[in-house]
Scaffold this motif. Sequence first.
Motif, mmCIF file in Angstrom:
data_model
loop_
_atom_site.group_PDB
_atom_site.id
_atom_site.type_symbol
_atom_site.label_atom_id
_atom_site.label_comp_id
_atom_site.label_asym_id
_atom_site.label_seq_id
_atom_site.Cartn_x
_atom_site.Cartn_y
_atom_site.Cartn_z
ATOM 1 N N ASP A 148 5.591 -3.890 -3.378
ATOM 2 C CA ASP A 148 5.487 -2.369 -3.592
ATOM 3 C C ASP A 148 5.402 -1.553 -2.727
ATOM 4 O OD1 ASP A 148 4.646 0.019 -5.014
ATOM 5 O OD2 ASP A 148 2.953 -0.813 -5.861
ATOM 6 N N TRP A 149 6.221 -0.362 -2.571
ATOM 7 C CA TRP A 149 6.482 0.521 -1.524
ATOM 8 C C TRP A 149 5.120 1.305 -0.996
ATOM 9 C CZ3 TRP A 149 9.627 1.746 2.141
ATOM 10 C CH2 TRP A 149 9.522 3.042 2.838
ATOM 11 N N LEU A 150 4.179 1.473 -2.252
ATOM 12 C CA LEU A 150 2.919 2.341 -2.081
ATOM 13 C C LEU A 150 1.802 1.501 -1.353
ATOM 14 C CD1 LEU A 150 2.388 3.288 -6.020
ATOM 15 C CD2 LEU A 150 3.140 4.685 -3.907
ATOM 16 N N ASN A 162 1.499 3.508 2.345
ATOM 17 C CA ASN A 162 0.485 4.425 2.210
ATOM 18 C C ASN A 162 -0.970 4.239 2.014
ATOM 19 O OD1 ASN A 162 -0.003 7.375 2.056
ATOM 20 N ND2 ASN A 162 -0.412 7.183 -0.172
ATOM 21 N N GLN A 163 -1.038 3.171 1.017
ATOM 22 C CA GLN A 163 -2.560 2.833 0.611
ATOM 23 C C GLN A 163 -3.144 2.162 1.779
ATOM 24 O OE1 GLN A 163 -1.286 0.266 -2.640
ATOM 25 N NE2 GLN A 163 -1.643 1.799 -4.219
ATOM 26 N N ASN A 173 1.366 4.982 8.754
ATOM 27 C CA ASN A 173 2.208 5.023 7.560
ATOM 28 C C ASN A 173 3.774 4.817 8.106
ATOM 29 O OD1 ASN A 173 2.946 5.192 4.595
ATOM 30 N ND2 ASN A 173 3.740 7.000 5.190
#
Length: 172
Positions: free
Chosen positions: A29-31, A34-35, A63
């Motif tokens: 997951d690309w997120l 950021n997470q 990031n």
Amino acid sequence: MSEQSTNRTALPFRPMLELEMEMEVFMSDWLHCNQMSNYVARMVSHDRSDPVRHANLLSSALNELFEISFRSGSVPGRLHCDISRGDHLERIALTFPCTPEQRHLYRDASAKASGSGALESYLDALADENSVQEDIILLGLAINYDASLSLREVDGRALTVILDIPVEGLLN
């Protein structure tokens, strides 16, 4: 780079946080970029003079590094992130698997970021639509964060990107 940048290697660093995960999970997951950057930055910024500002700046830099590792396309292995602190620096050491071709791209970008013409190289890379993304990201970290950058190969299968950032001393 400032005179402070040239003396960074002599500083002792204290471990702050260590994070490790399988690249397969990270790449799902690309997120995650950021997470994880937000989480790590908040965890190590609580005791700074302006924790919110510090966390925001550090999260942005983290990031970018997580995105570089995500773009590597993942060879089986682990993502490993160490955050440590010197007197006026945060050190991010991010290790991730990548191919020899990718390591070559990162070495080239690191050399440009460490050279005397780093700002010019960065502006040229931004203006050229055919620029290598790694150049833009690593040059951007060096220029925008007054960061020093170094690379270390790990077992011929992975790369560690080491970024020393004077977050407390940044004006923006």
